[in-house]
Write a protein that holds these residues in place. Structure first.
Motif, PDB file in Angstrom:
ATOM      1  N   VAL A  36       0.836  -1.251  -0.002  1.00 34.74           N
ATOM      2  CA  VAL A  36       0.039   0.069  -0.039  1.00 34.74           C
ATOM      3  C   VAL A  36       0.845   1.161   0.135  1.00 34.74           C
ATOM      4  O   VAL A  36       1.381   1.539   1.014  1.00 34.74           O
ATOM      5  N   GLY A  37       1.007   1.953  -1.172  1.00 36.46           N
ATOM      6  CA  GLY A  37       1.996   2.829  -1.164  1.00 36.46           C
ATOM      7  C   GLY A  37       3.279   2.620  -0.907  1.00 36.46           C
ATOM      8  O   GLY A  37       4.032   1.718  -1.155  1.00 36.46           O
ATOM      9  N   THR A  38       3.843   3.506  -0.116  1.00 39.22           N
ATOM     10  CA  THR A  38       5.292   3.531   0.530  1.00 39.22           C
ATOM     11  C   THR A  38       5.350   3.190   1.999  1.00 39.22           C
ATOM     12  O   THR A  38       6.236   3.281   2.779  1.00 39.22           O
ATOM     13  N   TYR A  39       4.315   2.889   2.734  1.00 40.58           N
ATOM     14  CA  TYR A  39       3.774   2.507   4.125  1.00 40.58           C
ATOM     15  C   TYR A  39       5.041   1.551   4.629  1.00 40.58           C
ATOM     16  O   TYR A  39       5.204   1.524   5.486  1.00 40.58           O
ATOM     17  N   ILE A  70       2.227  -8.533  17.774  1.00 37.03           N
ATOM     18  CA  ILE A  70       0.977  -8.181  17.447  1.00 37.03           C
ATOM     19  C   ILE A  70       0.679  -6.746  17.607  1.00 37.03           C
ATOM     20  O   ILE A  70       0.014  -6.014  16.735  1.00 37.03           O
ATOM     21  N   PHE A  71       1.189  -6.002  18.491  1.00 41.36           N
ATOM     22  CA  PHE A  71       1.044  -4.752  19.050  1.00 41.36           C
ATOM     23  C   PHE A  71       2.098  -3.874  18.103  1.00 41.36           C
ATOM     24  O   PHE A  71       2.017  -2.457  18.429  1.00 41.36           O
ATOM     25  N   ALA A  90      -0.198  -1.060  11.313  1.00 38.08           N
ATOM     26  CA  ALA A  90      -0.731  -0.883   9.953  1.00 38.08           C
ATOM     27  C   ALA A  90      -2.120  -0.968   9.888  1.00 38.08           C
ATOM     28  O   ALA A  90      -2.452  -0.541   8.870  1.00 38.08           O
ATOM     29  N   HIS A  91      -2.828  -1.532  10.848  1.00 37.82           N
ATOM     30  CA  HIS A  91      -4.235  -1.597  10.757  1.00 37.82           C
ATOM     31  C   HIS A  91      -4.951  -0.329  11.153  1.00 37.82           C
ATOM     32  O   HIS A  91      -5.841   0.120  10.390  1.00 37.82           O
ATOM     33  N   VAL A 110      -4.178   0.730   5.262  1.00 38.32           N
ATOM     34  CA  VAL A 110      -3.106   0.004   5.082  1.00 38.32           C
ATOM     35  C   VAL A 110      -3.298  -1.410   5.202  1.00 38.32           C
ATOM     36  O   VAL A 110      -3.164  -2.433   4.476  1.00 38.32           O
ATOM     37  N   MET A 111      -3.738  -1.824   6.137  1.00 36.17           N
ATOM     38  CA  MET A 111      -4.248  -3.171   6.249  1.00 36.17           C
ATOM     39  C   MET A 111      -5.846  -3.449   6.817  1.00 36.17           C
ATOM     40  O   MET A 111      -6.050  -2.712   7.857  1.00 36.17           O
TER      41      MET A 111
END
Length: 155
Positions: free
Chosen positions: A43-46, A95-96, A102-103, A112-113
């Motif tokens: 997603v883009g440059t993320y 996870i964190f 990203a979420h 992004v996610m």
């Protein structure tokens, strides 16, 4: 002690701890699924950051350390159980970091996610951690039982 229990414990001296070893290898499989799910996203440059580089290095170290543990627990070495516990905690902490960030991130009005990918990645990391915890507990119990059995034979 019953004769069956004695035979079972005595047999452990000559067989490998395959349950813990296989659980460690299964943890690697779940980590690989996490790895694939994360890095196929674009997603883009993320994802072009130092955090991704650190994540890739951590994945490699995780897989190598977990494979080492899978070999170590075959011989009922309790020290590898503690390493497996640490690796499992690391999976929960992950996870964190990247999936959670990203979420929550949005790039060019695009998340992004997505929710489905986030949930899938969390499941992979939790499953990996649970495999490591279960393998560590099994190995600790078996290694203690075998150590006590060997001590009773020498007494």
């Amino acid at each position: 002690m019953s004769e069956d229990r004695f035979t079972q414990l005595d047999r452990m001296r000559y067989t490998k701890n395959t349950a813990s070893s296989r659980l460690a290898l299964l943890a690697i499989v779940f980590d690989v699924l996490f790895f694939i799910s994360l890095y196929k996203s674009d997603v883009g440059t993320y994802y072009y950051t130092a955090l991704i580089g650190a994540s890739i290095i951590y994945n490699l170290v995780f897989m190598l350390a977990t494979f080492l543990c899978s070999e170590g627990v075959k011989n009922y070495n309790a020290n590898y159980s503690y390493v497996m516990f640490g690796l499992g905690v690391g999976q929960i902490i992950r996870i964190f970091i990247l999936p959670m960030q990203a979420h929550q991130a949005v790039v060019a009005n695009q998340q992004v996610m997505g929710d489905a990918q986030f949930i899938r990645m969390v499941i992979y990391l939790v499953a990996s951690a649970l495999c490591l915890f279960a393998g560590a507990i099994i190995n600790l119990n078996k290694s203690r039982a075998l150590k006590a059995h060997i001590a009773s034979l020498q007494a």
